[in-house]
Design a protein around this motif. Structure first.
Motif, PDB file in Angstrom:
ATOM      1  N   LEU A 120       0.817  -1.220   0.000  1.00 18.74           N
ATOM      2  CA  LEU A 120       0.000   0.000   0.000  1.00 18.74           C
ATOM      3  C   LEU A 120       0.847   1.264   0.000  1.00 18.74           C
ATOM      4  CD1 LEU A 120      -2.848  -0.966   2.456  1.00 18.74           C
ATOM      5  CD2 LEU A 120      -3.073  -0.498   0.027  1.00 18.74           C
ATOM      6  N   LEU A 121       1.955   1.234   0.722  1.00 20.26           N
ATOM      7  CA  LEU A 121       2.813   2.411   0.818  1.00 20.26           C
ATOM      8  C   LEU A 121       3.770   2.536  -0.363  1.00 20.26           C
ATOM      9  CD1 LEU A 121       3.620   2.239   4.612  1.00 20.26           C
ATOM     10  CD2 LEU A 121       2.104   3.859   3.464  1.00 20.26           C
ATOM     11  N   GLY A 122       3.803   1.541  -1.229  1.00 21.27           N
ATOM     12  CA  GLY A 122       4.680   1.593  -2.394  1.00 21.27           C
ATOM     13  C   GLY A 122       6.134   1.310  -2.068  1.00 21.27           C
ATOM     14  N   ILE A 123       6.384   0.705  -0.902  1.00 20.84           N
ATOM     15  CA  ILE A 123       7.746   0.382  -0.494  1.00 20.84           C
ATOM     16  C   ILE A 123       8.212  -0.902  -1.168  1.00 20.84           C
ATOM     17  CG2 ILE A 123       9.174  -0.245   1.509  1.00 20.84           C
ATOM     18  CD1 ILE A 123       7.395   1.631   3.161  1.00 20.84           C
ATOM     19  N   ALA A 124       7.252  -1.758  -1.518  1.00 23.50           N
ATOM     20  CA  ALA A 124       7.585  -3.040  -2.145  1.00 23.50           C
ATOM     21  C   ALA A 124       6.581  -3.337  -3.247  1.00 23.50           C
ATOM     22  CB  ALA A 124       7.590  -4.146  -1.101  1.00 23.50           C
ATOM     23  N   GLU A 125       6.940  -4.327  -4.078  1.00 26.36           N
ATOM     24  CA  GLU A 125       6.043  -4.819  -5.132  1.00 26.36           C
ATOM     25  C   GLU A 125       6.172  -6.339  -5.173  1.00 26.36           C
ATOM     26  OE1 GLU A 125       9.014  -4.362  -8.958  1.00 26.36           O
ATOM     27  OE2 GLU A 125       7.598  -2.765  -8.535  1.00 26.36           O
ATOM     28  N   PRO A 126       5.184  -7.025  -5.720  1.00 24.49           N
ATOM     29  CA  PRO A 126       5.267  -8.492  -5.775  1.00 24.49           C
ATOM     30  C   PRO A 126       6.498  -8.945  -6.563  1.00 24.49           C
ATOM     31  CG  PRO A 126       3.050  -7.754  -6.291  1.00 24.49           C
ATOM     32  CD  PRO A 126       3.903  -6.532  -6.224  1.00 24.49           C
ATOM     33  N   ASP A 127       7.154  -9.975  -6.068  1.00 22.82           N
ATOM     34  CA  ASP A 127       8.340 -10.540  -6.719  1.00 22.82           C
ATOM     35  C   ASP A 127       7.862 -11.615  -7.679  1.00 22.82           C
ATOM     36  OD1 ASP A 127      10.784 -11.473  -7.503  1.00 22.82           O
ATOM     37  OD2 ASP A 127      11.519 -11.878  -5.471  1.00 22.82           O
TER      38      ASP A 127
END
Length: 189
Positions: A120-127
């Motif tokens: 939600l915070l845009g710190i990560a994305e699906p690998d």
């Protein structure tokens, strides 16, 4: 020449060396107390008639009531005074109120999983490199900007070679990271 005169007291009246010549000390101030005339007036009470019933109020309360009436009638000076009174009261209430921490809303579904927050915070994305059906949680890759912010943080602990390899494995576009000076030497760059 006489033995008595200015600076030469009679033999029985001389002050001994090391003691004060003024045994009573400095006289007290002439003011009886620190209460001002304004304080005395403000403590007085008045009898007001409100709704046909007499009521005892202090002069201060009567002045405040009059100020409120003038503020309602549009008197700008009275309006400023009322706003000052409100601010003073709010400050007093804030000092007396116990500190309460804001309540955090937690999702009851899975409170120990931070993946949703990171997404939600845009710190990560699906690998997309990993897609095993046996995985309990979705695997993520960290955004380079978030990792860079963590690496640039002052006071962080020293990174080991294992830490560096984990950061590289978990970061999207890890080659764009700017490593701190001590880490660069350990990597052999």
């Amino acid at each position: 020449m006489s033995d008595v005169g200015p600076g030469r007291p009679p033999p029985g009246r001389a002050v001994r060396k090391g003691t004060s010549g003024n045994s009573k000390g400095r006289p007290k101030s002439r003011r009886a107390s620190s209460i001002s005339a304004f304080d005395i007036i403000m403590d007085r009470t008045l009898t007001l008639t409100q709704g046909g019933k007499p009521r005892e109020v202090t002069l201060e309360e009567a002045l405040q009531h009059r100020t409120y009436q003038q503020a309602i009638q549009g008197n700008r000076a009275a309006q400023r005074d009322v706003l000052k009174m409100i601010a003073k009261r709010e400050k007093w209430l804030a000092a007396k109120r116990p500190v309460s921490w804001p309540k955090l809303l937690m999702e009851p579904k899975d409170p120990d999983n931070a993946n949703e927050a990171l997404l939600l915070l845009g710190i990560a994305e699906p690998d997309t490199r990993w897609n095993y059906p046996t995985d309990k949680y979705q695997r993520l890759q960290l955004q380079p900007w978030a990792v860079q912010a963590a690496l640039s943080r002052p006071g962080r602990r020293r990174l080991s070679a294992r830490d560096v390899s984990e950061i590289n494995r978990c970061t999207r576009d890890a080659e764009t990271l700017r490593w701190p000076a001590g880490v660069r030497d350990e990597q052999g760059d």
